[in-house]
Design a protein around this motif. Structure first.
Motif, PDB file in Angstrom:
ATOM      1  N   PRO A  30       0.816  -1.224   0.000  1.00 11.85           N
ATOM      2  CA  PRO A  30       0.000   0.000   0.000  1.00 11.85           C
ATOM      3  C   PRO A  30       0.843   1.265   0.000  1.00 11.85           C
ATOM      4  O   PRO A  30       1.949   1.294   0.523  1.00 11.85           O
ATOM      5  CB  PRO A  30      -0.799  -0.121   1.292  1.00 11.85           C
ATOM      6  N   VAL A  31       0.288   2.323  -0.588  1.00 15.08           N
ATOM      7  CA  VAL A  31       0.917   3.641  -0.531  1.00 15.08           C
ATOM      8  C   VAL A  31       0.045   4.606   0.267  1.00 15.08           C
ATOM      9  O   VAL A  31       0.374   5.776   0.395  1.00 15.08           O
ATOM     10  CB  VAL A  31       1.155   4.214  -1.948  1.00 15.08           C
ATOM     11  N   ALA A  32      -1.061   4.110   0.778  1.00 14.04           N
ATOM     12  CA  ALA A  32      -1.968   4.934   1.578  1.00 14.04           C
ATOM     13  C   ALA A  32      -2.431   4.118   2.776  1.00 14.04           C
ATOM     14  O   ALA A  32      -2.434   2.887   2.742  1.00 14.04           O
ATOM     15  CB  ALA A  32      -3.164   5.386   0.744  1.00 14.04           C
ATOM     16  N   ALA A  33      -2.803   4.829   3.834  1.00 11.45           N
ATOM     17  CA  ALA A  33      -3.308   4.147   5.019  1.00 11.45           C
ATOM     18  C   ALA A  33      -4.379   5.004   5.669  1.00 11.45           C
ATOM     19  O   ALA A  33      -4.401   6.225   5.510  1.00 11.45           O
ATOM     20  CB  ALA A  33      -2.182   3.865   6.014  1.00 11.45           C
ATOM     21  N   HIS A  34      -5.250   4.324   6.348  1.00 12.76           N
ATOM     22  CA  HIS A  34      -6.333   4.969   7.087  1.00 12.76           C
ATOM     23  C   HIS A  34      -6.065   4.660   8.550  1.00 12.76           C
ATOM     24  O   HIS A  34      -6.117   3.505   8.959  1.00 12.76           O
ATOM     25  CB  HIS A  34      -7.662   4.377   6.607  1.00 12.76           C
ATOM     26  N   LEU A  35      -5.729   5.679   9.316  1.00 16.96           N
ATOM     27  CA  LEU A  35      -5.325   5.480  10.704  1.00 16.96           C
ATOM     28  C   LEU A  35      -6.417   5.951  11.649  1.00 16.96           C
ATOM     29  O   LEU A  35      -6.754   7.145  11.682  1.00 16.96           O
ATOM     30  CB  LEU A  35      -4.024   6.247  10.971  1.00 16.96           C
ATOM     31  N   VAL A 258      -5.964  -0.292   6.470  1.00 18.32           N
ATOM     32  CA  VAL A 258      -6.529   0.409   7.628  1.00 18.32           C
ATOM     33  C   VAL A 258      -5.784  -0.017   8.884  1.00 18.32           C
ATOM     34  O   VAL A 258      -5.567  -1.211   9.112  1.00 18.32           O
ATOM     35  CB  VAL A 258      -8.027   0.080   7.776  1.00 18.32           C
ATOM     36  N   VAL A 259      -5.383   0.969   9.684  1.00 15.91           N
ATOM     37  CA  VAL A 259      -4.786   0.697  10.988  1.00 15.91           C
ATOM     38  C   VAL A 259      -5.808   1.099  12.047  1.00 15.91           C
ATOM     39  O   VAL A 259      -6.151   2.275  12.171  1.00 15.91           O
ATOM     40  CB  VAL A 259      -3.477   1.481  11.188  1.00 15.91           C
ATOM     41  N   LEU A 260      -6.311   0.122  12.775  1.00 13.36           N
ATOM     42  CA  LEU A 260      -7.334   0.386  13.778  1.00 13.36           C
ATOM     43  C   LEU A 260      -6.722   1.056  15.003  1.00 13.36           C
ATOM     44  O   LEU A 260      -5.497   1.165  15.126  1.00 13.36           O
ATOM     45  CB  LEU A 260      -8.040  -0.919  14.150  1.00 13.36           C
ATOM     46  N   SER A 261      -7.578   1.461  15.915  1.00 15.76           N
ATOM     47  CA  SER A 261      -7.126   2.290  17.037  1.00 15.76           C
ATOM     48  C   SER A 261      -6.141   1.565  17.952  1.00 15.76           C
ATOM     49  O   SER A 261      -5.411   2.199  18.701  1.00 15.76           O
ATOM     50  CB  SER A 261      -8.332   2.764  17.846  1.00 15.76           C
ATOM     51  N   ASN A 262      -6.105   0.247  17.896  1.00 14.92           N
ATOM     52  CA  ASN A 262      -5.150  -0.500  18.729  1.00 14.92           C
ATOM     53  C   ASN A 262      -3.938  -0.976  17.915  1.00 14.92           C
ATOM     54  O   ASN A 262      -3.136  -1.765  18.419  1.00 14.92           O
ATOM     55  CB  ASN A 262      -5.844  -1.706  19.366  1.00 14.92           C
ATOM     56  N   ASP A 270     -13.971  -2.614   7.396  1.00 17.39           N
ATOM     57  CA  ASP A 270     -15.005  -3.586   7.705  1.00 17.39           C
ATOM     58  C   ASP A 270     -14.678  -4.999   7.228  1.00 17.39           C
ATOM     59  O   ASP A 270     -15.529  -5.873   7.274  1.00 17.39           O
ATOM     60  CB  ASP A 270     -16.336  -3.118   7.098  1.00 17.39           C
ATOM     61  N   THR A 271     -13.463  -5.202   6.748  1.00 15.80           N
ATOM     62  CA  THR A 271     -13.056  -6.564   6.382  1.00 15.80           C
ATOM     63  C   THR A 271     -12.434  -7.206   7.617  1.00 15.80           C
ATOM     64  O   THR A 271     -11.356  -6.802   8.051  1.00 15.80           O
ATOM     65  CB  THR A 271     -12.028  -6.543   5.239  1.00 15.80           C
ATOM     66  N   PRO A 272     -13.122  -8.172   8.203  1.00 15.19           N
ATOM     67  CA  PRO A 272     -12.686  -8.690   9.507  1.00 15.19           C
ATOM     68  C   PRO A 272     -11.532  -9.678   9.402  1.00 15.19           C
ATOM     69  O   PRO A 272     -11.644 -10.854   9.735  1.00 15.19           O
ATOM     70  CB  PRO A 272     -13.956  -9.372  10.028  1.00 15.19           C
ATOM     71  N   LEU A 273     -10.413  -9.196   8.918  1.00 15.81           N
ATOM     72  CA  LEU A 273      -9.245 -10.054   8.762  1.00 15.81           C
ATOM     73  C   LEU A 273      -8.036  -9.324   9.325  1.00 15.81           C
ATOM     74  O   LEU A 273      -7.648  -8.267   8.814  1.00 15.81           O
ATOM     75  CB  LEU A 273      -9.018 -10.366   7.279  1.00 15.81           C
ATOM     76  N   LEU A 274      -7.448  -9.877  10.357  1.00 15.52           N
ATOM     77  CA  LEU A 274      -6.285  -9.252  10.973  1.00 15.52           C
ATOM     78  C   LEU A 274      -5.035  -9.612  10.176  1.00 15.52           C
ATOM     79  O   LEU A 274      -4.687 -10.786  10.028  1.00 15.52           O
ATOM     80  CB  LEU A 274      -6.148  -9.727  12.428  1.00 15.52           C
ATOM     81  N   MET A 275      -4.350  -8.584   9.658  1.00 18.09           N
ATOM     82  CA  MET A 275      -3.157  -8.828   8.840  1.00 18.09           C
ATOM     83  C   MET A 275      -1.884  -8.493   9.588  1.00 18.09           C
ATOM     84  O   MET A 275      -0.784  -8.611   9.036  1.00 18.09           O
ATOM     85  CB  MET A 275      -3.247  -7.999   7.555  1.00 18.09           C
ATOM     86  N   GLY A 276      -1.990  -8.067  10.813  1.00 17.95           N
ATOM     87  CA  GLY A 276      -0.814  -7.725  11.602  1.00 17.95           C
ATOM     88  C   GLY A 276      -1.186  -6.658  12.608  1.00 17.95           C
ATOM     89  O   GLY A 276      -2.347  -6.239  12.685  1.00 17.95           O
ATOM     90  N   ASN A 277      -0.199  -6.227  13.385  1.00 20.60           N
ATOM     91  CA  ASN A 277      -0.430  -5.137  14.328  1.00 20.60           C
ATOM     92  C   ASN A 277       0.793  -4.231  14.320  1.00 20.60           C
ATOM     93  O   ASN A 277       1.904  -4.693  14.600  1.00 20.60           O
ATOM     94  CB  ASN A 277      -0.707  -5.672  15.742  1.00 20.60           C
ATOM     95  N   LEU A 278       0.594  -2.988  13.984  1.00 21.94           N
ATOM     96  CA  LEU A 278       1.725  -2.073  13.838  1.00 21.94           C
ATOM     97  C   LEU A 278       2.183  -1.487  15.171  1.00 21.94           C
ATOM     98  O   LEU A 278       3.180  -0.784  15.218  1.00 21.94           O
ATOM     99  CB  LEU A 278       1.373  -0.945  12.876  1.00 21.94           C
TER     100      LEU A 278
END
Lengths: 423, 94
Positions: A30-35, A258-262, A270-278
């Motif tokens: 990705p070149v963009a992210a939603h934080l 997308v990087v969620l709040s945690n 809304d895609t319920p797939l965890l791809m990692g945790n930054l």
């Protein structure tokens, strides 16, 4: 989405969307992210699919580490949102740190808490755009969506405060409210009067509880009738369903993550797939996710049913909504089919849906595609052919399917009223 | 273009090197620009450098005559300045 226009010495891209997507495809990252910086909201919008208050939020220092990792990974565009991002008292410091790391920033907000001082600080940081959600030009209608009485009154002028500070404001008008989408039309009137760009959101806004689902989906026929959703010219629809369309890559999980709040990373909100945790892991973990190559390889030819549907050109499906509604990320679902039928019917001057074709399952609903155009304005449901390759993909990536539709997430939205509004 | 002015990236841009090429977003113009290989090479040296230094770097990196490099770099720098992507200041100033 208002991606910046593109200029390129060699040309070849129609807009910034295409350019950034091409860059993401080239590096297969990705070149963009939603934080999401906040796990709370001061509105309780009827359509919102986010579940607040369960994940927790990263500290300022934790967010800085995430920003470091995103910058090192080559992410250029960063959308900062929540929940409601302005509920964080350190929001401006977060934006400042993000700019220091070279991101082009967009801030998503309901502007409820944006006063002149905050507007000035945001302008001083330097952001590309601030997107302000507004649901109507009628206070009562807006408040009915946000479910916070009095929420419209401050939101509108505070968008103005941002503009006054020299910030490029984009009004967002999600068409979420049944029985009519009049709110979006009202926001269009505001945007025209103020000379700001309007961003209509016609994608699915599927709430995660069954009781809310029916309330939040706009009526497709009303969307088309009221001009919020363009009719689909029949000839264009047929063209869009050519073979090359099947090879067109789906965009989810490719240009942006997308990087969620945690710190959890997903392909979309809304895609319920965890791809990692930054926060606890690295960007390499995300790149090593077995699902990232899947997203980069998915084409319309991998979406069973839809790939055979003559209405594909009129379709604005959301894969996550397909999973939540019908239990299959890569299959047809009634909500998108209804909008596609409405658009096609409007373009064709009427619509008739015939009995399902031979070969369809006995319990086949005519409300779900794929469809074949038998004659102008006449559709016939045809078999939804699921291949061995589809099944093998679902076995390799089990999250793609859920046998009984979406799990019923518990609603833990924080409903903060005006009593929480800071002085 | 004076060959000893100091070139700096404008504070109103965001940029990254992505897969070998530099993508620049102008916050003011709301536009994204993708530079080619040579442009990317120059951009990364534009922060605190002079056009004259760019000529030297370019001739050391690419097979190009100095006169050609000077002419082309002058055109590129003028273009970037006119788009507000880089700023210039007299040498000797911070």
């Amino acid at each position: 989405m208002g991606e910046p226009c593109v200029t390129h010495p060699d040309g070849g891209y129609r807009n910034g969307h295409e350019l950034l997507a091409a860059l993401a495809a080239r590096q297969r990252a990705p070149v963009a992210a939603h934080l999401q910086v906040a796990d709370r909201c001061n509105h309780a919008c009827a359509h919102c699919y986010q579940v607040q208050g369960q994940r927790g939020e990263l500290s300022f220092e934790g967010l800085c580490e995430v920003l470091d990792r995103l910058a090192s990974a080559g992410v250029l565009m960063l959308n900062v949102s929540g929940g409601e991002a302005t509920l964080r008292t350190d929001l401006v410091a977060i934006l400042r740190e993000a700019r220091r790391r070279g991101f082009a920033l967009r801030l998503y907000t309901n502007a409820f808490l944006v006063d002149d001082r905050l507007a000035g600080e945001i302008a001083e940081v330097g952001v590309l755009e601030v997107h302000v959600s507004l649901y109507s030009d009628v206070a009562g209608d807006h408040d009915a969506v946000t479910r916070v009485p009095g929420s419209w009154e401050p939101s509108r002028p505070r968008g103005e405060a941002l503009r006054g500070g020299g910030v490029r404001v984009v009004l967002k008008a999600p068409a979420t409210w049944s029985p009519t989408p009049r709110g979006a039309q009202g926001v269009e009137r505001i945007s025209s009067g103020a000379g700001v760009r309007l961003h209509r959101q016609l994608r699915d806004v599927l709430a995660k509880t069954a009781s809310r689902r029916s309330r939040s989906r706009p009526d497709p026929d009303a969307l088309v009738r009221d001009g919020c959703c363009g009719p689909g010219p029949p000839e264009r629809i047929r063209t869009r369903c050519a073979q090359e369309d099947r090879r067109r890559v789906l965009r989810v999980g490719t240009k942006s993550l997308v990087v969620l709040s945690n710190g959890d990373v997903q392909a979309c909100t809304d895609t319920p797939l965890l791809m990692g945790n930054l926060a606890s892991g690295s960007w390499d973990d995300v790149l090593a996710s077995p699902d990232l190559p899947l997203f980069h390889s998915l084409t319309w030819g991998d979406v069973h049913g839809c790939r055979d549907c003559d209405l594909l050109g009129a379709c604005a499906r959301c894969h996550a909504s397909a999973l939540h509604e019908a239990g299959d990320y890569l299959g047809p679902y009634a909500g998108a089919c209804a909008r596609a039928r409405a658009r096609y019917g409007a373009g064709a001057g009427g619509l008739e849906v015939l009995a399902p074709a031979e070969g369809c399952a006995a319990d086949r609903s005519a409300l779900v595609g794929p469809y074949r155009i038998e004659a102008p304005g006449v559709l016939r449901p045809i078999p939804d052919v699921v291949t061995a390759e589809d099944e093998a993909r679902a076995q390799r990536h089990p999250w793609i399917r859920r046998g009984e539709g979406a799990p019923q997430a518990r609603l833990v939205s924080l409903r903060l009223g005006r009593d929480r509004h800071p002085p | 273009m004076n060959s000893d002015v100091i070139l700096r990236h404008s504070p109103d841009v965001a940029w990254r090197r992505i897969d070998g090429l530099v993508a620049i977003i102008s916050l003011e113009a709301n536009r994204v620009r993708l530079l080619n290989r040579v442009g990317s090479f120059l951009w990364e040296r534009c922060d605190g450098s002079t056009p004259e230094a760019l000529v030297g770097d370019t001739c050391a990196r690419f097979e190009v005559a100095e006169s050609t490099a000077r002419r082309d770099i002058d055109a590129v720098v003028r273009d970037l300045v006119s788009r507000g992507l880089i700023t210039t200041s007299p040498s000797g100033m911070a």
